[in-house]
Enzyme design. Structure first.
Site, mmCIF file in Angstrom:
data_model
loop_
_atom_site.group_PDB
_atom_site.id
_atom_site.type_symbol
_atom_site.label_atom_id
_atom_site.label_comp_id
_atom_site.label_asym_id
_atom_site.label_seq_id
_atom_site.Cartn_x
_atom_site.Cartn_y
_atom_site.Cartn_z
ATOM 1 N N LYS A 24 0.830 -1.210 0.000
ATOM 2 C CA LYS A 24 0.000 0.000 0.000
ATOM 3 C C LYS A 24 0.866 1.262 0.000
ATOM 4 O O LYS A 24 0.599 2.217 -0.749
ATOM 5 C CB LYS A 24 -0.897 0.006 1.236
ATOM 6 C CG LYS A 24 -1.695 1.304 1.413
ATOM 7 C CD LYS A 24 -2.371 1.393 2.756
ATOM 8 C CE LYS A 24 -1.437 1.774 3.876
ATOM 9 N NZ LYS A 24 -1.463 3.211 4.227
ATOM 10 N N ASN A 25 1.917 1.273 0.809
ATOM 11 C CA ASN A 25 2.736 2.478 0.941
ATOM 12 C C ASN A 25 3.650 2.719 -0.255
ATOM 13 O O ASN A 25 4.254 3.788 -0.357
ATOM 14 C CB ASN A 25 3.564 2.410 2.225
ATOM 15 C CG ASN A 25 2.711 2.599 3.466
ATOM 16 O OD1 ASN A 25 1.588 3.103 3.391
ATOM 17 N ND2 ASN A 25 3.230 2.184 4.614
ATOM 18 N N ARG A 76 -3.772 10.474 4.932
ATOM 19 C CA ARG A 76 -2.686 11.445 4.892
ATOM 20 C C ARG A 76 -1.907 11.395 3.581
ATOM 21 O O ARG A 76 -1.295 12.379 3.187
ATOM 22 C CB ARG A 76 -1.733 11.210 6.072
ATOM 23 C CG ARG A 76 -2.338 11.623 7.403
ATOM 24 C CD ARG A 76 -1.350 11.488 8.544
ATOM 25 N NE ARG A 76 -1.958 11.875 9.806
ATOM 26 C CZ ARG A 76 -1.974 13.108 10.289
ATOM 27 N NH1 ARG A 76 -1.406 14.074 9.601
ATOM 28 N NH2 ARG A 76 -2.561 13.372 11.429
ATOM 29 N N CYS A 116 -4.405 8.161 10.330
ATOM 30 C CA CYS A 116 -4.340 7.503 11.631
ATOM 31 C C CYS A 116 -4.013 8.488 12.752
ATOM 32 O O CYS A 116 -3.273 9.456 12.553
ATOM 33 C CB CYS A 116 -3.269 6.409 11.613
ATOM 34 S SG CYS A 116 -3.706 4.974 10.615
ATOM 35 N N ARG A 165 1.899 14.495 12.268
ATOM 36 C CA ARG A 165 2.665 14.178 11.061
ATOM 37 C C ARG A 165 2.484 15.343 10.086
ATOM 38 O O ARG A 165 1.836 15.212 9.053
ATOM 39 C CB ARG A 165 2.185 12.854 10.454
ATOM 40 C CG ARG A 165 2.461 11.675 11.347
ATOM 41 C CD ARG A 165 2.360 10.361 10.601
ATOM 42 N NE ARG A 165 0.992 10.021 10.286
ATOM 43 C CZ ARG A 165 0.630 8.890 9.674
ATOM 44 N NH1 ARG A 165 1.551 8.018 9.307
ATOM 45 N NH2 ARG A 165 -0.631 8.634 9.424
ATOM 46 N N ARG A 176 -8.099 -0.214 5.640
ATOM 47 C CA ARG A 176 -7.345 0.776 4.862
ATOM 48 C C ARG A 176 -6.052 0.197 4.313
ATOM 49 O O ARG A 176 -5.540 0.701 3.308
ATOM 50 C CB ARG A 176 -7.008 2.000 5.730
ATOM 51 C CG ARG A 176 -8.185 2.906 6.063
ATOM 52 C CD ARG A 176 -7.724 4.108 6.877
ATOM 53 N NE ARG A 176 -6.523 4.670 6.315
ATOM 54 C CZ ARG A 176 -5.406 4.900 7.006
ATOM 55 N NH1 ARG A 176 -5.354 4.613 8.296
ATOM 56 N NH2 ARG A 176 -4.352 5.421 6.412
#
Length: 419
Positions: A22-23, A92, A116, A121, A399
């Protein structure tokens, strides 16, 4: 609202397929805005964040064509460089479209992102970097707007005060279309940054140094299409590694990338787990003897990943002795410890340190997920607990983990999603 029911005490055995990261997929999706040509992405995980980002791209003006094993993205014509609040309030990673839109369209207007609840952040390093590339930044009614100078962004020197993955990715994309050379200092070195750079190079970008702390980008006039497979998800990999150990089972993880999870492998071996890497895409994990506690400190890559901290804490509750978990990347990332305490874990928190005393008997109960990785932590604890664990607010889990309940069921877990 959906929740997970888990009946603990069952060792897990079998094979688990690892999904695309995902990232890594999120910045790759944002990168498709940099060109009017077709970008084909394979191994996109079917999770909520990816669907949200895809909808955002369509809202901006990208055409999306789906097939069983890939998605094609074509961002032709006049784009609407706006990321509205309704689409980005839970994610985000929406800030990742700032750089591509400012670079290609000369303007980006992005709602301040959500995501989250794991502490501050801020995207100030994104914005400072865009200023270094000549952009004017202003904030208005909950939106950040970046305006490139007439003629487009220009190369510049950017030094991050600390490594930031999304900041590095955002500015790497912006720099590909900036005039002249850009230098990103103290850049993040995560595999997801390298994967993005590899995609951008396929699209025609001139990038050197990805995976090191200094990345150099020579801007080009335009980028083209590409075909790219997303790397395996190293956090999903680590989560299933812990699932094997905490359940007392033996799992084989297929389609993984062992080199990306070496910090986790080393810690799990130190704790007494049997971890083998028979080839470049396979990891086997077995709990072959009583586990012992080990200390862990989260660091930016190549250190122990903060996204594995919660899962590792769950494992430490089932190890003999005391361990100290030191979180150095995010503040406020121990909220899962309170839920583990409700299950019987012996954990004390002192600032950025958590002391875990094991081995403790965990009892199933109702627990509340506070963020994506905390959700995974509580699922893992439920696998080891006696009786039924009910994990509430699993929208966090959805997610970032593709078919987690299905994958665990396939290797013997008694787990189901309940409406």
């Amino acid at each position: 609202m959906q929740k997970l029911h888990i009946e603990g005490g069952r060792p897990l055995f079998g094979h688990v397929p690892i999904s695309g990261a995902k990232n890594a997929a999120l910045p790759a999706l944002a990168a498709t805005l940099l060109t009017a040509d077709t970008v084909r992405l394979r191994r996109l995980p079917n999770v909520v964040d990816i669907r949200t980002m895809t909808t955002l791209l369509q809202n901006i003006g990208s055409a999306v064509k789906r097939s069983p094993d890939s998605c094609e993205f074509v961002a032709k014509g006049d784009l609407d460089p706006v990321a509205p609040y309704d689409l980005v309030k839970t994610m985000r990673a929406s800030s990742l479209v700032l750089g591509p839109l400012a670079g290609r369209c000369g303007r980006a207007r992005v709602s301040l992102p959500g995501g989250c609840a794991i502490g501050s952040r801020p995207i100030d390093m994104h914005l400072a970097g865009l200023r270094s590339l000549g952009a004017t930044i202003r904030q208005d009614r909950g939106y950040i707007e970046a305006l490139a100078p007439r003629g487009g962004l220009v190369g510049g020197r950017i030094h991050f005060r600390r490594p930031t993955v999304t900041g590095t990715e955002d500015l790497l994309m912006a720099a590909t279309l900036a005039k002249g050379e850009s230098v990103l200092g103290n850049a993040a070195r995560e595999p997801e940054v390298v994967d993005l750079a590899n995609l951008l190079i396929k699209m025609g970008a001139r990038i050197r140094g990805a995976g090191t702390s200094t990345i150099r980008v020579e801007g080009v006039a335009e980028l083209g299409g590409a075909d790219h497979a997303i790397i395996p998800d190293r956090i999903e990999t680590g989560t299933y590694m812990v699932a094997a150990a905490i359940s007392g089972g033996d799992l084989t993880l297929d389609g993984a990338q062992p080199e990306h999870v070496q910090p986790v492998i080393r810690k799990m071996r130190s704790a007494g787990c049997e971890v083998e890497t028979p080839d470049a895409t396979t990891i086997t994990v077995a709990n072959g003897r009583p586990l012992i506690s080990v200390d862990v400190t989260t660091r930016e890559h190549p250190g122990f990943p903060t996204d594995m901290q919660a899962q590792f804490m769950a494992l430490m509750t089932q190890c003999e002795g005391e361990s100290t978990v030191h979180e150095t990347v995010f503040e406020n990332r121990f909220m899962h410890a309170l839920e583990l305490q409700r299950m019987g874990a012996a954990i004390t928190i002192d600032g950025s340190f958590a002391n875990v005393r094991g081995k403790t008997r965990l009892s199933g109960t109702d627990v509340m997920a506070s963020d994506l990785r905390a959700s995974a932590c509580l699922v893992l604890a439920g696998l080891a607990a006696e009786g039924r664990t009910v994990v509430h607010r699993i929208y966090h889990l959805q997610r970032g983990y593709e078919r987690l309940a299905d994958k665990l069921q396939a290797v013997g877990a008694n787990i189901r999603v309940v409406d």
